[in-house]
Motif scaffolding. Structure first.
Motif, PDB file in Angstrom:
ATOM      1  N   ALA A 128       0.771  -1.280   0.039  1.00  0.00           N
ATOM      2  CA  ALA A 128       0.040   0.142   0.069  1.00  0.00           C
ATOM      3  C   ALA A 128       0.971   1.103  -0.003  1.00  0.00           C
ATOM      4  O   ALA A 128       0.451   2.109   0.789  1.00  0.00           O
ATOM      5  CB  ALA A 128      -0.946  -0.071   1.293  1.00  0.00           C
TER       6      ALA A 128
ATOM      7  N   VAL B 224      -2.042   0.782  -6.371  1.00  0.00           N
ATOM      8  CA  VAL B 224      -0.916   0.557  -5.658  1.00  0.00           C
ATOM      9  C   VAL B 224      -0.340  -0.952  -5.931  1.00  0.00           C
ATOM     10  O   VAL B 224      -1.129  -1.521  -5.941  1.00  0.00           O
ATOM     11  CB  VAL B 224      -1.017   0.914  -4.411  1.00  0.00           C
ATOM     12  CG1 VAL B 224      -1.068   2.552  -4.044  1.00  0.00           C
ATOM     13  CG2 VAL B 224      -2.139   0.165  -3.840  1.00  0.00           C
TER      14      VAL B 224
ATOM     15  N   ASN C  75       1.448  -4.382  -5.206  1.00  0.00           N
ATOM     16  CA  ASN C  75       1.231  -5.434  -4.143  1.00  0.00           C
ATOM     17  C   ASN C  75       2.714  -6.036  -4.133  1.00  0.00           C
ATOM     18  O   ASN C  75       2.550  -6.973  -5.068  1.00  0.00           O
ATOM     19  CB  ASN C  75       0.143  -6.176  -4.284  1.00  0.00           C
ATOM     20  CG  ASN C  75       0.139  -7.238  -2.954  1.00  0.00           C
ATOM     21  OD1 ASN C  75       0.846  -7.335  -2.245  1.00  0.00           O
ATOM     22  ND2 ASN C  75      -1.118  -7.718  -2.869  1.00  0.00           N
TER      23      ASN C  75
ATOM     24  N   GLY D  72      -3.454  -3.123  -6.292  1.00  0.00           N
ATOM     25  CA  GLY D  72      -4.693  -3.110  -5.555  1.00  0.00           C
ATOM     26  C   GLY D  72      -5.004  -1.527  -5.770  1.00  0.00           C
ATOM     27  O   GLY D  72      -4.409  -0.736  -6.366  1.00  0.00           O
ATOM     28  N   LEU D  73      -6.380  -1.320  -5.499  1.00  0.00           N
ATOM     29  CA  LEU D  73      -6.961   0.123  -5.702  1.00  0.00           C
ATOM     30  C   LEU D  73      -7.400   0.431  -4.375  1.00  0.00           C
ATOM     31  O   LEU D  73      -7.937  -0.045  -3.665  1.00  0.00           O
ATOM     32  CB  LEU D  73      -8.175  -0.142  -6.478  1.00  0.00           C
ATOM     33  CG  LEU D  73      -7.958  -0.707  -8.029  1.00  0.00           C
ATOM     34  CD1 LEU D  73      -9.585  -1.121  -8.497  1.00  0.00           C
ATOM     35  CD2 LEU D  73      -7.366   0.211  -8.969  1.00  0.00           C
ATOM     36  N   MET D  74      -6.774   1.691  -4.121  1.00  0.00           N
ATOM     37  CA  MET D  74      -6.607   2.395  -2.727  1.00  0.00           C
ATOM     38  C   MET D  74      -7.405   3.789  -2.878  1.00  0.00           C
ATOM     39  O   MET D  74      -6.907   4.516  -3.413  1.00  0.00           O
ATOM     40  CB  MET D  74      -5.209   2.413  -2.244  1.00  0.00           C
ATOM     41  CG  MET D  74      -5.188   2.724  -0.726  1.00  0.00           C
ATOM     42  SD  MET D  74      -3.520   2.362  -0.295  1.00  0.00           S
ATOM     43  CE  MET D  74      -2.665   3.598  -0.975  1.00  0.00           C
TER      44      MET D  74
ATOM     45  N   PRO E 123      -6.162  -1.259   0.567  1.00  0.00           N
ATOM     46  CA  PRO E 123      -6.240  -1.435  -1.012  1.00  0.00           C
ATOM     47  C   PRO E 123      -7.206  -2.619  -1.309  1.00  0.00           C
ATOM     48  O   PRO E 123      -7.287  -3.571  -0.466  1.00  0.00           O
ATOM     49  CB  PRO E 123      -5.111  -1.643  -1.307  1.00  0.00           C
ATOM     50  CG  PRO E 123      -4.198  -2.196  -0.161  1.00  0.00           C
ATOM     51  CD  PRO E 123      -4.710  -1.451   0.819  1.00  0.00           C
ATOM     52  N   ARG E 124      -7.947  -2.725  -2.203  1.00  0.00           N
ATOM     53  CA  ARG E 124      -8.737  -3.567  -2.767  1.00  0.00           C
ATOM     54  C   ARG E 124      -7.994  -4.447  -3.999  1.00  0.00           C
ATOM     55  O   ARG E 124      -7.824  -3.793  -5.176  1.00  0.00           O
ATOM     56  CB  ARG E 124     -10.165  -3.045  -3.429  1.00  0.00           C
ATOM     57  CG  ARG E 124     -10.946  -4.121  -3.631  1.00  0.00           C
ATOM     58  CD  ARG E 124     -12.480  -3.519  -4.129  1.00  0.00           C
ATOM     59  NE  ARG E 124     -12.433  -2.304  -5.221  1.00  0.00           N
ATOM     60  CZ  ARG E 124     -12.786  -2.294  -6.441  1.00  0.00           C
ATOM     61  NH1 ARG E 124     -12.936  -3.680  -6.829  1.00  0.00           N
ATOM     62  NH2 ARG E 124     -12.758  -1.294  -7.154  1.00  0.00           N
TER      63      ARG E 124
END
Length: 373
Positions: free
Chosen positions: A296, A314, A316, A326-328, A343-344
């Motif tokens: 993250a 971001v 990983n 990931g999507l933060m 983050p997803r």
């Protein structure tokens, strides 16, 4: 530490004040096979985490956080636990080297034209398949950014020729058939360049590529788009700042990226700078470093706007560098604090059959990704 590496777990760090946890960090281990290198990364992460705690204490922002310590591993012994892991790792690397041949490492860029939701909206690599940007085997392409201008789409990438061992910035234009041709070099320096973040501002086109190898961050301006670029302004000096990602918000400009403070990973320590205008002057955020987290911290593409929300891709690095994205969601960004939601992770899918992705960007209906080959 040896047992932790051999088990596949990553170490977690905590800072405690009077027995209360006030900060946590998850340093990225760049090379888990070698115990000495992993220890160096861990110690560097610990120093950054202490620096973060001191900055928050000075700003009056240090507060208790939930503590969830990782379970302790039973000490199985260096010989019984670590040495088998080390030998298997050496064998795997030898096989990988034989598979790649003369290529020390390999990345691929891919693209697709879509209407409607893309990866950022679905969180999955599904839908229409991506097309690989072909290479000649003497180089790889990575870090794709796209710009739509006058109804035409341009793809900017890091091009890494194995012969020179130094990245340059190249561009290709989308053809009428929906495919990109061979990228051509448009920006080259004596040092490595990558992450060619290209954008329009005040009627001109600019680029902020990564140039951490030169310990500087430079704003380039298109003197003749897309082929000729000139150094416009040196934004930061004497900084090992990686994948700096620009955001204009509430009349102020922000740069978010990862900064290496001496030793340790270049991918786990987020730092933020801001300025009243694009050309500066740029100042460090009072709470730097913002986070120490292998999953993250390092951006993997430009900010994405979802309604009123801003989302940052971001990287990983929990498994390996380039192992995922990931999507933060950005929850707060001002001179007093910087806060993101967790983050997803972007899930795998048939549209891009790779172990993970490293960069995600989109302009109009053109979406681009990359990953380790």
């Amino acid at each position: 530490m040896a047992e932790t590496l051999a088990s596949g777990r990553l170490p977690e760090l905590a800072v405690r004040l009077d027995g209360v946890t006030v900060a946590r960090g998850r340093p990225m281990l760049g090379d888990r096979l070698w115990l000495s290198r992993s220890c160096n990364d861990l110690l560097a992460g610990a120093i950054s985490l202490v620096a973060q705690s001191v900055a928050r204490f000075a700003a009056g922002e240090l507060a208790p956080i939930a503590d969830s310590p990782a379970p302790m591993l039973r000490n199985a012994g260096f010989v019984r636990h670590y040495l088998p892991f080390f030998c298997r790792g050496l064998l795997d690397r030898a096989v990988q080297k034989l598979r790649l041949g003369r290529r020390p490492f390999y990345w691929q860029v891919a693209y697709r034209l879509i209407d409607g939701p893309g990866v950022a909206e679905t969180g999955q690599l599904d839908g229409k398949p991506f097309t690989v940007l072909a290479d000649d085997g003497q180089r790889f392409y990575a870090d794709p950014f796209v710009l739509e201008r006058d109804g035409r789409h341009y793809l900017f990438v890091e091009e890494f020729p194995y012969a020179t061992g130094r990245g340059v910035i190249s561009v290709a234009e989308l053809g009428a058939d929906g495919n990109f041709g061979v990228p051509r070099v448009v920006l080259e320096e004596k040092h490595h360049l990558s992450y060619p973040q290209v954008f329009a501002h005040a009627g001109e086109i600019f680029m902020i590529p990564e140039s951490a190898a030169a310990r500087e961050l430079v704003l380039y301006r298109a003197a003749q788009f897309p082929d000729r670029w000139v150094r416009d302004t040196v934004l930061l000096t004497d900084k090992d700042f990686n994948d700096a990602t620009l955001l204009e918000s509430d009349g102020r400009f922000w740069l978010l990226g990862t900064e290496r403070f001496g030793y340790g990973s270049a991918s786990d320590t987020m730092a933020v700078y801001s300025a009243p205008s694009l050309r500066g002057p740029w100042v460090a955020h009072a709470l730097n470093p913002i986070a120490v987290d292998h999953s993250a911290a390092r951006p993997g593409g430009a900010f994405i706007r979802h309604g009123d929300a801003l989302v940052l891709p971001v990287q990983n690095g929990s498994r390996a560098y380039g192992g995922g994205l990931g999507l933060m969601r950005l929850d707060r960004l001002d001179e007093l604090d910087v806060r993101f939601a967790p983050p997803r992770p972007i899930g795998p899918g048939p549209a891009w059959a790779r172990a993970g992705i490293h960069t995600l960007n989109r302009a109009g209906n053109l979406e681009v990704v990359d990953s380790a080959g």
